[in-house]
Design a protein around this motif. Structure first.
Motif, PDB file in Angstrom:
ATOM      1  N   SER A   1     -51.138 -34.678  29.748  1.00  0.00           N
ATOM      2  CA  SER A   1     -51.254 -35.963  29.060  1.00  0.00           C
ATOM      3  C   SER A   1     -50.532 -37.033  29.854  1.00  0.00           C
ATOM      4  N   THR A   2     -50.848 -38.290  29.540  1.00  0.00           N
ATOM      5  CA  THR A   2     -50.193 -39.445  30.143  1.00  0.00           C
ATOM      6  C   THR A   2     -49.882 -40.448  29.050  1.00  0.00           C
TER       7      THR A   2
ATOM      8  N   GLY B   1     -46.287 -38.676  32.900  1.00  0.00           N
ATOM      9  CA  GLY B   1     -47.162 -37.576  32.537  1.00  0.00           C
ATOM     10  C   GLY B   1     -46.417 -36.336  32.110  1.00  0.00           C
ATOM     11  N   VAL B   2     -47.123 -35.493  31.372  1.00  0.00           N
ATOM     12  CA  VAL B   2     -46.659 -34.137  31.053  1.00  0.00           C
ATOM     13  C   VAL B   2     -47.563 -33.178  31.822  1.00  0.00           C
TER      14      VAL B   2
ATOM     15  N   ARG C   1     -41.412 -36.810  23.603  1.00  0.00           N
ATOM     16  CA  ARG C   1     -42.458 -37.350  22.726  1.00  0.00           C
ATOM     17  C   ARG C   1     -43.603 -36.354  22.576  1.00  0.00           C
ATOM     18  N   HIS C   2     -43.957 -35.708  23.665  1.00  0.00           N
ATOM     19  CA  HIS C   2     -45.044 -34.721  23.664  1.00  0.00           C
ATOM     20  C   HIS C   2     -44.721 -33.560  22.727  1.00  0.00           C
ATOM     21  N   LEU C   3     -43.497 -33.057  22.786  1.00  0.00           N
ATOM     22  CA  LEU C   3     -43.114 -31.926  21.937  1.00  0.00           C
ATOM     23  C   LEU C   3     -43.058 -32.317  20.462  1.00  0.00           C
ATOM     24  N   LEU C   4     -42.543 -33.500  20.181  1.00  0.00           N
ATOM     25  CA  LEU C   4     -42.472 -33.941  18.787  1.00  0.00           C
ATOM     26  C   LEU C   4     -43.863 -34.154  18.193  1.00  0.00           C
TER      27      LEU C   4
END
Length: 219
Positions: free
Chosen positions: A195-196, A214-215, A68-71
């Protein structure tokens, strides 16, 4: 254990026939072959102690939050060479490819996972090089700008092997991103939280299915 003389099914054929395609919870842009109650996954995974658990057949929170973070932040991977370590289903690798990575390699020790990655890449219309290998005792990979690690800190012996490898990669100027719901063996003192997010987690299905994950970056 499998009955003596019973041949192992072809992984790709078995996955296609028994693991339906569905969107990933929290990531509707990505479709995966995912196991369900009627999948009969033991027929492919085996029941011997030495058989690798079929973690690749389910979306786990660390991979979900990292994908999700990468997208959501495609600039992280755009034009870069990405390696997904312990790739499982290929979820994070697929997200990197969709976000514009120049080249994506997915590495896992389980040959069944490699079959799943190939099928999942096809249904998401992305190109991924899937490699069955244990690279934790090898030098940092060449031609790699970013290593992504989704949910690999669930086992103490594995964590003890993963971190030295990641430190070597970071020393070689390879960026490292980790996605994890703070499982027991996450070395959080060495990581910086970026991020969380609350995401679905297969391992928490009985209690509602969502966890805070988290990331993290390795500095």
């Amino acid at each position: 254990m499998k009955r003596s003389g019973t041949p192992c099914p072809d992984p790709a054929a078995f996955i296609t026939a028994n693991l339906p395609i569905s969107p990933v919870p929290s990531i509707p842009e990505i479709l995966l072959h995912t196991a369900g109650p009627a999948s009969g996954l033991w027929r492919l995974a085996g029941r011997r102690e030495a058989d690798a658990p079929p973690y690749w057949a389910y979306p786990w929170a660390g991979g979900v939050v990292l994908a999700r973070h990468l997208l959501d932040r495609p600039e992280i991977v755009a034009g870069r060479r990405v390696l997904d370590l312990g790739a499982g289903s290929g979820l994070v690798a697929i997200a990197a490819a969709k976000a514009g990575a120049a080249m994506v390699t997915a590495v896992d020790v389980d040959a069944n996972a490699i079959a799943a990655i190939g099928l999942n890449a096809t249904i998401n219309d992305v190109t991924i090089s899937a490699v069955a290998a244990d690279i934790l005792d090898t030098p940092p990979p060449e031609a790699t700008d970013l290593i992504v690690v989704g949910d690999l800190f669930y086992d103490p012996s594995l964590a003890l092997r993963v971190m030295p490898f990641l430190r070597l990669c970071r020393a070689s100027r390879i960026e490292v991103l980790v996605g994890d719901p703070e499982r027991a063996y996450l070395p959080d003192r060495e990581l910086k939280r970026i991020s969380t997010q609350e995401v679905a987690d297969f391992g928490e299905a009985a209690s509602g299915g969502a966890v805070q994950a988290g990331v993290f970056s390795l500095s």
